[in-house]
Design a protein around this motif. Structure first.
Motif, PDB file in Angstrom:
ATOM      1  N   TYR A 188       0.851  -1.185   0.000  1.00 29.72           N
ATOM      2  CA  TYR A 188       0.000   0.000   0.000  1.00 29.72           C
ATOM      3  C   TYR A 188       0.890   1.240   0.000  1.00 29.72           C
ATOM      4  N   ARG A 189       0.317   2.342  -0.449  1.00 34.51           N
ATOM      5  CA  ARG A 189       1.023   3.618  -0.410  1.00 34.51           C
ATOM      6  C   ARG A 189       0.209   4.561   0.467  1.00 34.51           C
TER       7      ARG A 189
ATOM      8  N   PHE B 169      -1.271  -7.522   8.848  1.00 28.68           N
ATOM      9  CA  PHE B 169      -0.194  -7.142   9.764  1.00 28.68           C
ATOM     10  C   PHE B 169       0.775  -6.264   8.977  1.00 28.68           C
ATOM     11  N   PHE B 170       0.908  -5.042   9.406  1.00 27.39           N
ATOM     12  CA  PHE B 170       1.672  -4.059   8.661  1.00 27.39           C
ATOM     13  C   PHE B 170       3.096  -3.926   9.169  1.00 27.39           C
ATOM     14  N   GLY B 171       3.973  -3.570   8.234  1.00 27.00           N
ATOM     15  CA  GLY B 171       5.322  -3.166   8.594  1.00 27.00           C
ATOM     16  C   GLY B 171       5.337  -1.705   8.993  1.00 27.00           C
ATOM     17  N   GLU B 172       6.527  -1.214   9.317  1.00 26.48           N
ATOM     18  CA  GLU B 172       6.653   0.183   9.742  1.00 26.48           C
ATOM     19  C   GLU B 172       6.726   1.137   8.555  1.00 26.48           C
ATOM     20  N   GLY B 173       6.889   0.583   7.382  1.00 30.01           N
ATOM     21  CA  GLY B 173       6.870   1.409   6.184  1.00 30.01           C
ATOM     22  C   GLY B 173       8.246   1.878   5.745  1.00 30.01           C
ATOM     23  N   SER B 174       8.317   2.222   4.469  1.00 26.10           N
ATOM     24  CA  SER B 174       9.509   2.841   3.892  1.00 26.10           C
ATOM     25  C   SER B 174       9.101   4.230   3.410  1.00 26.10           C
ATOM     26  N   ARG B 175       9.723   5.243   4.007  1.00 25.30           N
ATOM     27  CA  ARG B 175       9.386   6.621   3.611  1.00 25.30           C
ATOM     28  C   ARG B 175      10.273   7.020   2.442  1.00 25.30           C
ATOM     29  N   LEU B 176       9.639   7.295   1.312  1.00 23.71           N
ATOM     30  CA  LEU B 176      10.374   7.675   0.107  1.00 23.71           C
ATOM     31  C   LEU B 176      10.192   9.161  -0.142  1.00 23.71           C
ATOM     32  N   THR B 177      11.304   9.838  -0.319  1.00 26.77           N
ATOM     33  CA  THR B 177      11.284  11.260  -0.675  1.00 26.77           C
ATOM     34  C   THR B 177      12.018  11.427  -1.990  1.00 26.77           C
ATOM     35  N   VAL B 178      11.325  11.979  -2.970  1.00 26.51           N
ATOM     36  CA  VAL B 178      11.925  12.205  -4.285  1.00 26.51           C
ATOM     37  C   VAL B 178      12.158  13.700  -4.445  1.00 26.51           C
TER      38      VAL B 178
ATOM     39  N   GLN C   2       8.396  13.248  -8.320  1.00 28.45           N
ATOM     40  CA  GLN C   2       8.150  13.841  -7.011  1.00 28.45           C
ATOM     41  C   GLN C   2       6.829  13.358  -6.422  1.00 28.45           C
ATOM     42  N   GLU C   3       5.845  13.078  -7.261  1.00 28.36           N
ATOM     43  CA  GLU C   3       4.558  12.606  -6.744  1.00 28.36           C
ATOM     44  C   GLU C   3       4.623  11.185  -6.193  1.00 28.36           C
ATOM     45  N   ASP C   4       5.768  10.513  -6.391  1.00 26.10           N
ATOM     46  CA  ASP C   4       5.940   9.181  -5.807  1.00 26.10           C
ATOM     47  C   ASP C   4       6.305   9.259  -4.332  1.00 26.10           C
ATOM     48  N   SER C   5       6.609  10.444  -3.853  1.00 27.27           N
ATOM     49  CA  SER C   5       6.979  10.608  -2.446  1.00 27.27           C
ATOM     50  C   SER C   5       5.810  10.196  -1.564  1.00 27.27           C
ATOM     51  N   ALA C   6       6.065   9.274  -0.660  1.00 30.35           N
ATOM     52  CA  ALA C   6       5.016   8.720   0.202  1.00 30.35           C
ATOM     53  C   ALA C   6       5.654   7.709   1.143  1.00 30.35           C
ATOM     54  N   VAL C   7       4.839   7.157   2.024  1.00 30.13           N
ATOM     55  CA  VAL C   7       5.261   6.019   2.829  1.00 30.13           C
ATOM     56  C   VAL C   7       4.692   4.768   2.174  1.00 30.13           C
TER      57      VAL C   7
ATOM     58  N   ASP D  54       3.142   2.122 -15.199  1.00 28.28           N
ATOM     59  CA  ASP D  54       4.065   1.030 -15.531  1.00 28.28           C
ATOM     60  C   ASP D  54       5.466   1.279 -14.976  1.00 28.28           C
ATOM     61  N   ARG D  55       5.652   2.395 -14.294  1.00 26.02           N
ATOM     62  CA  ARG D  55       6.939   2.602 -13.626  1.00 26.02           C
ATOM     63  C   ARG D  55       7.033   1.776 -12.346  1.00 26.02           C
ATOM     64  N   PHE D  56       5.886   1.304 -11.905  1.00 24.65           N
ATOM     65  CA  PHE D  56       5.819   0.530 -10.663  1.00 24.65           C
ATOM     66  C   PHE D  56       5.747  -0.961 -10.988  1.00 24.65           C
ATOM     67  N   SER D  57       6.536  -1.742 -10.277  1.00 20.39           N
ATOM     68  CA  SER D  57       6.457  -3.190 -10.423  1.00 20.39           C
ATOM     69  C   SER D  57       6.841  -3.826  -9.096  1.00 20.39           C
ATOM     70  N   ALA D  58       6.444  -5.060  -8.929  1.00 19.91           N
ATOM     71  CA  ALA D  58       6.792  -5.774  -7.699  1.00 19.91           C
ATOM     72  C   ALA D  58       6.940  -7.231  -8.001  1.00 19.91           C
ATOM     73  N   GLU D  59       7.780  -7.873  -7.225  1.00 21.60           N
ATOM     74  CA  GLU D  59       7.915  -9.315  -7.339  1.00 21.60           C
ATOM     75  C   GLU D  59       8.020  -9.910  -5.949  1.00 21.60           C
ATOM     76  N   ARG D  60       7.724 -11.186  -5.899  1.00 27.43           N
ATOM     77  CA  ARG D  60       7.821 -11.912  -4.635  1.00 27.43           C
ATOM     78  C   ARG D  60       8.522 -13.222  -4.940  1.00 27.43           C
ATOM     79  N   THR D  61       9.688 -13.369  -4.389  1.00 29.66           N
ATOM     80  CA  THR D  61      10.512 -14.531  -4.689  1.00 29.66           C
ATOM     81  C   THR D  61      10.319 -15.603  -3.632  1.00 29.66           C
ATOM     82  N   GLY D  62      10.137 -16.836  -4.092  1.00 32.33           N
ATOM     83  CA  GLY D  62      10.035 -17.961  -3.173  1.00 32.33           C
ATOM     84  C   GLY D  62       8.874 -17.874  -2.223  1.00 32.33           C
ATOM     85  N   GLY D  63       7.888 -17.093  -2.578  1.00 32.41           N
ATOM     86  CA  GLY D  63       6.709 -16.976  -1.722  1.00 32.41           C
ATOM     87  C   GLY D  63       6.960 -16.251  -0.427  1.00 32.41           C
ATOM     88  N   SER D  64       8.084 -15.531  -0.337  1.00 31.55           N
ATOM     89  CA  SER D  64       8.391 -14.849   0.922  1.00 31.55           C
ATOM     90  C   SER D  64       8.677 -13.377   0.676  1.00 31.55           C
TER      91      SER D  64
END
Lengths: 109, 116
Positions: free
Chosen positions: B35-36, B106-115, B84-89, B63-73
């Motif tokens: 989530y963003r 169950f959420f993580g603490e997030g990654s804060r991205l600043t562009v 700049q509009e990608d800036s978010a947690v 299409d600039r966004f992509s994600a993968e999940r390796t080995g089911g983990s």
């Protein structure tokens, strides 16, 4: 498509006052609804689910299908209730939740 | 046991650069979500993984966004040519699909991205 609306960005009350955080939804099916809470410097976490009909930390929420609402209520607010509250909907057959924009509750002493 | 772990916790990048955000879900959780969280926008669903099934990518904004999940983990969210509009947690969550408490993420603490 489903949608969750939380009309208030900020709700400020005094300690001991009643609290009602509003949540309205738009969904043609039978929804599952949740409230999530994020306290300062903590992770977002589940507060309660409508199908459990539970009271957590004094909070309750009743699903009103006629009004398509799921408002969160507490009769007497405490300072430790200050947090960001998100209403969320789970559509049938879909795992991902749709969240509202959140309401910041500020309980003043 | 440990909860959902995300890294980096903070990332500052220049416009046009690519970034990778990592999520390590709770062991045994087969469902993983990105989530963003933007100021005033609430939580915006991006992508969902469930076991070996095809991911639900319906929330990816471009299409600039992509994600993968390796080995089911572990999962990696990649943003190419950041704007700049990608800036978010960016929040990652995991859940037990078979859990009777359906809908509990169950959420993580997030990654804060600043562009910049």
């Amino acid at each position: 498509a489903q949608r969750v609306t939380q009309p208030e960005k900020l709700l400020s009350v005094f300690k001991g006052a009643p609290v009602e955080l509003k949540c309205n939804y738009s969904y043609s099916g039978s929804p599952e609804l949740f409230w999530y809470v994020q306290y300062s410097r903590q992770r977002l976490q589940l507060l309660l689910r409508h199908i459990s009909r539970e009271s957590i930390k004094g909070f309750t929420a009743d699903l009103n299908k006629g009004e398509t609402s799921f408002h969160l209520k507490k009769p007497f607010a405490q300072e430790e209730d200050s947090a960001m509250y998100y209403c969320a909907l789970k559509a049938t057959g879909r795992r991902a939740l749709t969240f509202g924009s959140g309401t910041r509750l500020q309980v003043q002493p | 046991g440990a909860g959902v772990s995300q890294s980096p916790s903070n990332k500052v990048t220049e416009k046009g650069k690519d970034v990778e955000l990592r999520c390590d879900p709770i062991s045994g959780h087969t469902a993983l979500y990105w989530y963003r969280q933007s100021l005033g926008q609430g939580l915006e669903f991006l992508i969902y993984f469930q076991g070996n099934s095809a991911p639900d990518k319906s929330g990816l904004p471009s299409d600039r966004f992509s994600a993968e999940r390796t080995g089911g983990s572990v999962s990696t969210l990649t943003i190419q040519r950041t704007q700049q509009e990608d800036s978010a947690v960016y929040l990652c969550a995991s859940s037990l699909v078979s859990s009777p408490l359906s809908g509990e993420l169950f959420f993580g603490e997030g990654s804060r991205l600043t562009v910049l």
